[in-house]
Design a protein around this motif. Structure first.
Motif, PDB file in Angstrom:
ATOM      1  N   ALA A 194       0.826  -1.210   0.000  1.00 34.99           N
ATOM      2  CA  ALA A 194       0.000   0.000   0.000  1.00 34.99           C
ATOM      3  C   ALA A 194       0.859   1.259   0.000  1.00 34.99           C
ATOM      4  O   ALA A 194       0.512   2.248  -0.652  1.00 34.99           O
ATOM      5  N   ALA A 195       1.976   1.230   0.714  1.00 35.12           N
ATOM      6  CA  ALA A 195       2.845   2.402   0.791  1.00 35.12           C
ATOM      7  C   ALA A 195       3.627   2.611  -0.500  1.00 35.12           C
ATOM      8  O   ALA A 195       3.829   3.742  -0.933  1.00 35.12           O
ATOM      9  N   GLU A 196       4.054   1.508  -1.124  1.00 35.99           N
ATOM     10  CA  GLU A 196       4.949   1.614  -2.278  1.00 35.99           C
ATOM     11  C   GLU A 196       4.238   1.519  -3.629  1.00 35.99           C
ATOM     12  O   GLU A 196       4.785   1.962  -4.635  1.00 35.99           O
ATOM     13  N   HIS A 197       3.045   0.909  -3.645  1.00 36.64           N
ATOM     14  CA  HIS A 197       2.365   0.639  -4.920  1.00 36.64           C
ATOM     15  C   HIS A 197       0.865   0.929  -4.833  1.00 36.64           C
ATOM     16  O   HIS A 197       0.052   0.183  -5.380  1.00 36.64           O
ATOM     17  N   GLU A 198       0.507   1.990  -4.161  1.00 37.16           N
ATOM     18  CA  GLU A 198      -0.898   2.338  -3.964  1.00 37.16           C
ATOM     19  C   GLU A 198      -1.642   2.372  -5.298  1.00 37.16           C
ATOM     20  O   GLU A 198      -1.188   2.965  -6.275  1.00 37.16           O
ATOM     21  N   GLY A 199      -2.787   1.676  -5.335  1.00 35.89           N
ATOM     22  CA  GLY A 199      -3.626   1.659  -6.525  1.00 35.89           C
ATOM     23  C   GLY A 199      -3.127   0.768  -7.647  1.00 35.89           C
ATOM     24  O   GLY A 199      -3.747   0.696  -8.703  1.00 35.89           O
ATOM     25  N   GLN A 200      -2.021   0.061  -7.426  1.00 32.53           N
ATOM     26  CA  GLN A 200      -1.435  -0.765  -8.480  1.00 32.53           C
ATOM     27  C   GLN A 200      -1.544  -2.258  -8.194  1.00 32.53           C
ATOM     28  O   GLN A 200      -1.065  -3.071  -8.987  1.00 32.53           O
ATOM     29  N   PHE A 201      -2.146  -2.634  -7.072  1.00 32.20           N
ATOM     30  CA  PHE A 201      -2.205  -4.051  -6.709  1.00 32.20           C
ATOM     31  C   PHE A 201      -3.585  -4.404  -6.164  1.00 32.20           C
ATOM     32  O   PHE A 201      -4.339  -3.549  -5.730  1.00 32.20           O
ATOM     33  N   THR A 202      -3.884  -5.688  -6.215  1.00 30.99           N
ATOM     34  CA  THR A 202      -5.077  -6.226  -5.561  1.00 30.99           C
ATOM     35  C   THR A 202      -4.615  -7.198  -4.489  1.00 30.99           C
ATOM     36  O   THR A 202      -3.520  -7.770  -4.573  1.00 30.99           O
ATOM     37  N   TRP A 203      -5.460  -7.411  -3.502  1.00 28.22           N
ATOM     38  CA  TRP A 203      -5.112  -8.246  -2.339  1.00 28.22           C
ATOM     39  C   TRP A 203      -6.380  -8.937  -1.886  1.00 28.22           C
ATOM     40  O   TRP A 203      -7.287  -8.283  -1.371  1.00 28.22           O
ATOM     41  N   ASP A 204      -6.465 -10.244  -2.074  1.00 26.10           N
ATOM     42  CA  ASP A 204      -7.672 -10.993  -1.710  1.00 26.10           C
ATOM     43  C   ASP A 204      -7.295 -12.250  -0.953  1.00 26.10           C
ATOM     44  O   ASP A 204      -6.638 -13.142  -1.506  1.00 26.10           O
ATOM     45  N   TYR A 205      -7.729 -12.327   0.303  1.00 26.68           N
ATOM     46  CA  TYR A 205      -7.477 -13.537   1.093  1.00 26.68           C
ATOM     47  C   TYR A 205      -8.297 -14.692   0.523  1.00 26.68           C
ATOM     48  O   TYR A 205      -9.491 -14.557   0.277  1.00 26.68           O
ATOM     49  N   GLU A 206      -7.648 -15.832   0.339  1.00 30.78           N
ATOM     50  CA  GLU A 206      -8.331 -17.060  -0.053  1.00 30.78           C
ATOM     51  C   GLU A 206      -8.383 -18.048   1.104  1.00 30.78           C
ATOM     52  O   GLU A 206      -9.245 -18.904   1.145  1.00 30.78           O
ATOM     53  N   GLU A 207      -7.434 -17.945   2.028  1.00 30.76           N
ATOM     54  CA  GLU A 207      -7.395 -18.798   3.223  1.00 30.76           C
ATOM     55  C   GLU A 207      -6.763 -17.989   4.349  1.00 30.76           C
ATOM     56  O   GLU A 207      -5.745 -17.333   4.145  1.00 30.76           O
ATOM     57  N   ASN A 208      -7.387 -18.034   5.529  1.00 34.37           N
ATOM     58  CA  ASN A 208      -6.965 -17.187   6.657  1.00 34.37           C
ATOM     59  C   ASN A 208      -6.464 -17.979   7.851  1.00 34.37           C
ATOM     60  O   ASN A 208      -6.891 -17.748   8.973  1.00 34.37           O
ATOM     61  N   GLY A 209      -5.563 -18.920   7.625  1.00 36.61           N
ATOM     62  CA  GLY A 209      -4.936 -19.638   8.736  1.00 36.61           C
ATOM     63  C   GLY A 209      -5.873 -20.607   9.435  1.00 36.61           C
ATOM     64  O   GLY A 209      -6.919 -20.924   8.908  1.00 36.61           O
ATOM     65  N   PRO A 210      -5.507 -21.097  10.573  1.00 35.54           N
ATOM     66  CA  PRO A 210      -4.447 -20.599  11.445  1.00 35.54           C
ATOM     67  C   PRO A 210      -3.042 -21.094  11.082  1.00 35.54           C
ATOM     68  O   PRO A 210      -2.058 -20.568  11.601  1.00 35.54           O
ATOM     69  N   GLU A 211      -2.923 -22.098  10.199  1.00 30.47           N
ATOM     70  CA  GLU A 211      -1.583 -22.594   9.869  1.00 30.47           C
ATOM     71  C   GLU A 211      -1.108 -22.138   8.497  1.00 30.47           C
ATOM     72  O   GLU A 211       0.093 -22.006   8.273  1.00 30.47           O
ATOM     73  N   VAL A 212      -2.030 -21.943   7.565  1.00 28.10           N
ATOM     74  CA  VAL A 212      -1.675 -21.537   6.206  1.00 28.10           C
ATOM     75  C   VAL A 212      -2.528 -20.339   5.801  1.00 28.10           C
ATOM     76  O   VAL A 212      -3.728 -20.325   6.034  1.00 28.10           O
ATOM     77  N   TRP A 213      -1.882 -19.355   5.244  1.00 28.20           N
ATOM     78  CA  TRP A 213      -2.561 -18.198   4.669  1.00 28.20           C
ATOM     79  C   TRP A 213      -2.308 -18.209   3.173  1.00 28.20           C
ATOM     80  O   TRP A 213      -1.184 -18.449   2.726  1.00 28.20           O
ATOM     81  N   ARG A 214      -3.354 -17.971   2.401  1.00 29.64           N
ATOM     82  CA  ARG A 214      -3.253 -17.872   0.944  1.00 29.64           C
ATOM     83  C   ARG A 214      -3.864 -16.535   0.536  1.00 29.64           C
ATOM     84  O   ARG A 214      -5.025 -16.272   0.855  1.00 29.64           O
ATOM     85  N   VAL A 215      -3.062 -15.732  -0.152  1.00 34.15           N
ATOM     86  CA  VAL A 215      -3.513 -14.401  -0.572  1.00 34.15           C
ATOM     87  C   VAL A 215      -3.236 -14.243  -2.057  1.00 34.15           C
ATOM     88  O   VAL A 215      -2.108 -14.425  -2.505  1.00 34.15           O
ATOM     89  N   ARG A 216      -4.303 -13.936  -2.806  1.00 29.01           N
ATOM     90  CA  ARG A 216      -4.129 -13.652  -4.246  1.00 29.01           C
ATOM     91  C   ARG A 216      -3.718 -12.190  -4.368  1.00 29.01           C
ATOM     92  O   ARG A 216      -4.446 -11.290  -3.970  1.00 29.01           O
ATOM     93  N   ILE A 217      -2.510 -11.983  -4.917  1.00 29.01           N
ATOM     94  CA  ILE A 217      -1.966 -10.636  -5.098  1.00 29.01           C
ATOM     95  C   ILE A 217      -1.864 -10.389  -6.599  1.00 29.01           C
ATOM     96  O   ILE A 217      -1.230 -11.162  -7.326  1.00 29.01           O
ATOM     97  N   GLY A 218      -2.501  -9.337  -7.045  1.00 27.00           N
ATOM     98  CA  GLY A 218      -2.540  -9.049  -8.474  1.00 27.00           C
ATOM     99  C   GLY A 218      -1.952  -7.699  -8.808  1.00 27.00           C
ATOM    100  O   GLY A 218      -1.712  -6.852  -7.944  1.00 27.00           O
ATOM    101  N   ARG A 219      -1.747  -7.511 -10.107  1.00 25.09           N
ATOM    102  CA  ARG A 219      -1.252  -6.241 -10.631  1.00 25.09           C
ATOM    103  C   ARG A 219      -2.381  -5.610 -11.442  1.00 25.09           C
ATOM    104  O   ARG A 219      -2.892  -6.225 -12.365  1.00 25.09           O
ATOM    105  N   THR A 220      -2.765  -4.399 -11.076  1.00 23.73           N
ATOM    106  CA  THR A 220      -3.870  -3.739 -11.752  1.00 23.73           C
ATOM    107  C   THR A 220      -3.393  -3.092 -13.054  1.00 23.73           C
ATOM    108  O   THR A 220      -2.197  -3.037 -13.336  1.00 23.73           O
ATOM    109  N   ALA A 221      -4.319  -2.549 -13.770  1.00 19.97           N
ATOM    110  CA  ALA A 221      -4.015  -1.956 -15.077  1.00 19.97           C
ATOM    111  C   ALA A 221      -3.503  -0.530 -14.992  1.00 19.97           C
ATOM    112  O   ALA A 221      -3.261   0.095 -15.999  1.00 19.97           O
ATOM    113  N   SER A 222      -3.318  -0.009 -13.780  1.00 21.80           N
ATOM    114  CA  SER A 222      -2.860   1.390 -13.677  1.00 21.80           C
ATOM    115  C   SER A 222      -1.362   1.511 -13.852  1.00 21.80           C
ATOM    116  O   SER A 222      -0.626   0.600 -13.816  1.00 21.80           O
TER     117      SER A 222
END
Length: 78
Positions: free
Chosen positions: A50-78
């Motif tokens: 958020a600090a370095e790439h504001e508006g240029q990424f997406t962040w969507d949790y697919e799994e929230n632990g407690p042992e494994v976290w899966r986050v889909r991180i994308g690159r937007t069209a901006s």
């Protein structure tokens, strides 16, 4: 949404994780994404994106632990 590559950083040394994640994100084309697989909630990484790439990424949790976290991180069209 297209199929995304899994980037499992659980076996990497903590000092290597953020650089590997950012290098993977930088290599994405616009509209592409990867799924970060981690052993803890990567919320500090979200704040860094958020600090370095504001508006240029997406962040969507697919799994929230407690042992494994899966986050889909994308690159937007901006």
């Amino acid at each position: 949404m297209t199929e995304a590559l899994d980037l499992d950083v659980r076996e990497l040394a903590p000092a290597q994780r953020h650089s590997t994640i950012f290098n993977t994100w930088t290599a994405l084309g616009q509209g592409e994404a990867f799924v970060l697989v981690n052993d803890h909630d990567p919320k500090p990484l979200y704040y860094q994106f958020a600090a370095e790439h504001e508006g240029q990424f997406t962040w969507d949790y697919e799994e929230n632990g407690p042992e494994v976290w899966r986050v889909r991180i994308g690159r937007t069209a901006s």
